[in-house]
Structures are given as C-alpha cells and as structure tokens.
Write a protein that holds these residues in place. Structure first.
Motif, PDB file in Angstrom:
ATOM      1  N   THR A   1       1.032  -1.136   0.123  1.00  0.00           N
ATOM      2  CA  THR A   1      -0.204   0.079  -0.029  1.00  0.00           C
ATOM      3  C   THR A   1       1.175   1.118   0.149  1.00  0.00           C
ATOM      4  O   THR A   1       0.290   1.837  -0.572  1.00  0.00           O
TER       5      THR A   1
ATOM      6  N   GLN B   1      -7.989   0.523   0.070  1.00  0.00           N
ATOM      7  CA  GLN B   1      -7.771   1.224   1.408  1.00  0.00           C
ATOM      8  C   GLN B   1      -6.710   2.722   1.663  1.00  0.00           C
ATOM      9  O   GLN B   1      -7.662   2.977   2.263  1.00  0.00           O
ATOM     10  N   LEU B   2      -6.458   3.027   1.061  1.00  0.00           N
ATOM     11  CA  LEU B   2      -6.301   4.385   0.627  1.00  0.00           C
ATOM     12  C   LEU B   2      -7.803   5.510   0.432  1.00  0.00           C
ATOM     13  O   LEU B   2      -8.025   6.174   0.942  1.00  0.00           O
ATOM     14  N   GLN B   3      -8.533   4.364  -0.261  1.00  0.00           N
ATOM     15  CA  GLN B   3     -10.239   5.411  -0.657  1.00  0.00           C
ATOM     16  C   GLN B   3     -10.321   5.199   0.643  1.00  0.00           C
ATOM     17  O   GLN B   3     -11.117   6.217   1.047  1.00  0.00           O
ATOM     18  N   ALA B   4     -10.666   3.822   1.264  1.00  0.00           N
ATOM     19  CA  ALA B   4     -11.067   4.241   3.169  1.00  0.00           C
ATOM     20  C   ALA B   4     -10.196   5.023   4.000  1.00  0.00           C
ATOM     21  O   ALA B   4     -10.873   5.647   4.634  1.00  0.00           O
ATOM     22  N   GLU B   5      -9.538   5.470   3.305  1.00  0.00           N
ATOM     23  CA  GLU B   5      -8.611   6.420   4.537  1.00  0.00           C
ATOM     24  C   GLU B   5      -8.559   8.289   3.892  1.00  0.00           C
ATOM     25  O   GLU B   5      -8.140   8.602   4.570  1.00  0.00           O
ATOM     26  N   GLY B   6      -9.670   8.356   2.828  1.00  0.00           N
ATOM     27  CA  GLY B   6      -9.807   9.322   2.243  1.00  0.00           C
ATOM     28  C   GLY B   6      -8.729  10.331   1.080  1.00  0.00           C
ATOM     29  O   GLY B   6      -8.710  11.137   1.264  1.00  0.00           O
ATOM     30  N   LEU B   7      -8.374   9.161   1.188  1.00  0.00           N
ATOM     31  CA  LEU B   7      -7.060  10.259   0.082  1.00  0.00           C
ATOM     32  C   LEU B   7      -7.030  10.070  -1.465  1.00  0.00           C
ATOM     33  O   LEU B   7      -6.333  10.724  -2.118  1.00  0.00           O
TER      34      LEU B   7
ATOM     35  N   TYR C   1       2.973   8.953   1.849  1.00  0.00           N
ATOM     36  CA  TYR C   1       2.331   7.634   2.521  1.00  0.00           C
ATOM     37  C   TYR C   1       3.730   6.328   3.228  1.00  0.00           C
ATOM     38  O   TYR C   1       4.081   6.173   3.103  1.00  0.00           O
TER      39      TYR C   1
END
Length: 226
Positions: free
Chosen positions: A150, A197-203, A222
């Motif tokens: 990631t 995962q990056l989407q879930a973290e709002g990036l 990141y």
DNA sequence: GCATTAACCACCG
DNA sequence: CGGTGGTTAATGC
C-alpha cells in the motif's frame, strides 16, 4: 505547427520563454494520435524528438533480461519525456506505450537544442524537470521491495500526479487498476486492495477505470518512513 | 502469512 | 460487447 490551444495545454514551460522563442517552439511542434496500446517509441529507436502528452496517458517500460516487461512510470497530460536521448543524441533506452488513446505533441531535436543553446528560461525548466525525475528514481531506489504494498502504491500514484512533472492541475486520470499495479510493481489484485484501503482512508476516490486524488501530499508521504 | 498467477464472473459504459 | 474489477483456488517465497 500546433494550435495555440493545444500548445498552451501541453507546453507549460513555454510560458517563461520570450515571445519569439515561444513562437519558434510552437511552429516546430507537430501532433500525433496514438491509439490505445500503440508504441510511440521502442527501445533502441533513434528518433530525434521530444514528446509531450496533450491528453491521454503513456507508460515507460523496459524489458528485463528474463523477458519480463517492467513498467517504470507513467506520463500524463502536460508531462514531457525523452529529453535525455535528444540531449545526448543517443538511441532510446526504454519503450513508450499509450495506455489509452493519447494525443502527443512532438518538438523536433533541432529546435530543442537551439532552445538549449539560446534560452535561459528553457534551461531553467530543463534543470527543474531533470532534477525532479532524478528525485523520483532516487526515491524509487529507497522504496525497494521493502515497503508495504500500500505504501509503494501510494507513492507511485503520487508521482503520476507530480505537479512539476505534470504541471496541469488535473487530479483525475482514466487508468485501470491493472495499470496502476504495473506502474507500482505489483499484481492487479494487490493494487486493488491497496487502492481500496487508500480510498477508505480518504486519500483518493475510485471510479470505474478512473482514479481521483483527494490528498496528493498524503499519498506522497504515506507510511512516513521516507 | 502474504503475494502471485490464472480463472471465472458480474458490472459498467 | 469489451474492459474493468471483485473474488477464489492453487502455488511460491
């Protein structure tokens, strides 16, 4: 000669040139339409030109000794590639392939070298561009295969949107998760997982065949080890 | 355990 | 319909 509108879109570096030099650059530019999957250049080609992406997406890749194709990076709209071979008058050391239908601007080598010899602003741009690319590859050496997938993917994607290498302010790009995986050096499945995962973290935000960046700095840092 | 390849299939444009 | 992406099984490091 390239139209004024396309020239303005693709050649951000020309803004700093004198009016005469900007005109010279535009007059010596031509345009080429690459269908998806087409090669702009093959390794060892001797093509005396410098290439800018008007719209679309290119990938830079090499073929390893074992025959495996390795994708190094992508070039998106307003990005320029190939100055090394024009400066050194050398054959190309990588392949350049269109990831989707892509419109290219070409500046011939004579004009490129004339600008190098006569235009300080052009040289300033070149130093900046080469320095940024050097930073990209030094950073890449640092990641190695050591980082979490990631983290590696986040950095690869951030380079794709680097504001110096691609000075248009676009934060959206049509690219499949498979290609993001190739650019990041991992399989489609792993890339997909990392992207979610990056989407879930709002990036970033994922759409079908498309990615939108929400936090470019966050992606570039990141994992925070570098 | 985690990543990779290959395959299958559902969904989107 | 073709391309994209979610999922799974088998295999490898």
């Amino acid at each position: 000669m390239l139209s004024e509108a396309k020239f303005k879109t693709v050649a951000h570096w020309a803004q700093d040139l004198s009016e005469a030099d900007r005109d010279l650059a535009r007059r010596n530019m031509s345009e080429k339409l690459l269908p998806k999957g087409a090669y702009l250049l093959h390794e060892n080609d001797h093509v005396d030109a410098w290439f800018g992406v008007i719209d679309g997406l290119l990938k830079i890749c090499v073929v390893a000794e074992n025959g495996e194709a390795i994708t190094l990076t992508g070039i998106s709209s307003s990005g320029w590639v190939g100055e090394g071979s024009v400066i050194k008058n050398e054959p190309r050391r990588y392949d350049v392939v269109a990831l989707r239908d892509t419109r290219i601007a070409l500046l011939n080598g004579r004009t490129f070298r004339w600008l190098m010899d006569n235009s300080p602003p052009f040289n300033k741009f070149l130093v900046r561009q080469l320095n940024e690319r050097l930073g990209q590859f030094i950073a890449f050496l640092g990641y190695g295969r050591l980082l979490d997938p990631t983290e590696r993917l986040a950095r690869s994607v951030a380079w794709l949107f680097n504001p110096i290498l691609s000075p248009n302010n676009q934060l959206q790009l049509g690219i499949s998760q498979e290609e993001i995986g190739l650019i990041s050096g991992m399989s489609r499945q792993t890339a997909s997982k990392a992207l979610r995962q990056l989407q879930a973290e709002g990036l970033l935000r994922l759409q079908h065949g498309r990615i939108e960046i929400l936090d470019l700095d966050g992606l570039g840092q990141y994992g925070s080890t570098l």
